[in-house]
Design a protein around this motif. Structure first.
Motif, PDB file in Angstrom:
ATOM      1  N   THR A   1       7.595   3.012  21.508  1.00  0.00           N
ATOM      2  CA  THR A   1       8.264   4.225  21.953  1.00  0.00           C
ATOM      3  C   THR A   1       8.683   4.026  23.402  1.00  0.00           C
ATOM      4  O   THR A   1       7.858   3.639  24.230  1.00  0.00           O
ATOM      5  CB  THR A   1       7.323   5.445  21.858  1.00  0.00           C
ATOM      6  N   VAL A   2       9.945   4.248  23.682  1.00  0.00           N
ATOM      7  CA  VAL A   2      10.470   4.150  25.042  1.00  0.00           C
ATOM      8  C   VAL A   2      11.105   5.486  25.385  1.00  0.00           C
ATOM      9  O   VAL A   2      11.867   6.039  24.591  1.00  0.00           O
ATOM     10  CB  VAL A   2      11.521   3.024  25.168  1.00  0.00           C
ATOM     11  N   ILE A   3      10.770   5.984  26.560  1.00  0.00           N
ATOM     12  CA  ILE A   3      11.425   7.184  27.069  1.00  0.00           C
ATOM     13  C   ILE A   3      12.111   6.805  28.372  1.00  0.00           C
ATOM     14  O   ILE A   3      11.491   6.203  29.249  1.00  0.00           O
ATOM     15  CB  ILE A   3      10.424   8.334  27.331  1.00  0.00           C
ATOM     16  N   LEU A   4      13.380   7.128  28.479  1.00  0.00           N
ATOM     17  CA  LEU A   4      14.152   6.960  29.711  1.00  0.00           C
ATOM     18  C   LEU A   4      14.585   8.355  30.145  1.00  0.00           C
ATOM     19  O   LEU A   4      15.129   9.116  29.339  1.00  0.00           O
ATOM     20  CB  LEU A   4      15.381   6.084  29.474  1.00  0.00           C
ATOM     21  N   SER A   5      14.349   8.678  31.417  1.00  0.00           N
ATOM     22  CA  SER A   5      14.656  10.027  31.870  1.00  0.00           C
ATOM     23  C   SER A   5      15.047  10.021  33.346  1.00  0.00           C
ATOM     24  O   SER A   5      14.625   9.154  34.104  1.00  0.00           O
ATOM     25  CB  SER A   5      13.432  10.925  31.659  1.00  0.00           C
TER      26      SER A   5
END
Length: 181
Positions: free
Chosen positions: A51-55
């Motif tokens: 899981t990758v989150i970019l924000s």
């Protein structure tokens, strides 16, 4: 901007590496990033996902139940994660080994023949870069230049000779991605 991504496939397909490179690329662009790998004890041949989150703002929790984007590289992963993609989200998959294509009609679905291209190139190790290139064409969340820099940070020094082949596969993946019919 906040993008929650699941990348899933068999161990050995470069799933975790793809997520790690994407995360490094986001850090280099000043984004907030989360990277959570998950894999079975088998490593190669077992299931793996990340899981990758970019924000552009703080990430309150790295735990995600529904994703904006799903990148799936085998049937088992498609079966497991297709329903976890938010309505209106994006699904990218390699049709090689997929016996039952996606069933959802409320997603933007794309394909990349990464396995075929990797075989054609004679370098199976760049399979995941074809896929990552396809994703970046659909959602240019990070620059290609930062992905190349991410490769430098995530690959061991002995593998840096592979960076030009990885960059070539990344750019080719951007050309080959297509909307599913």
């Amino acid at each position: 901007m906040k993008e929650e991504i699941i990348i899933a496939g068999f161990g050995g397909q470069g799933v975790l590496s793809m997520g790690k490179i994407l995360a490094y690329s986001g850090v280099m662009q000043g984004q907030e990033v989360s990277w959570i790998p998950s894999y079975g004890p088998e490593m190669r041949g077992g299931t793996a996902n990340v899981t990758v989150i970019l924000s552009d703002r703080k990430i309150s929790s790295p735990v995600v139940q529904e994703f904006d984007t799903g990148i799936v590289l085998n049937q088992q992963s498609l079966d497991k994660f297709e329903d976890s993609i938010k309505p209106g989200g994006t699904l990218l998959y390699d049709p090689n080994g997929i016996t039952h294509p996606p069933h959802r009609t409320d997603l933007d679905v794309y394909t990349i023949d990464a396995a075929v291209e990797a075989a054609r190139s004679g370098n199976a190790k760049v399979f995941n870069m074809f896929v990552l290139g396809a994703f970046l064409k659909i959602k240019p969340l990070v620059t290609v230049e930062n992905v190349i820099e991410g490769l430098r940070h995530s690959l061991p020094e002995r593998a840096h000779k592979m960076i030009p082949a990885n960059e070539e596969a990344l750019r080719k993946g951007m050309e080959l991605v297509k909307k599913a019919e």
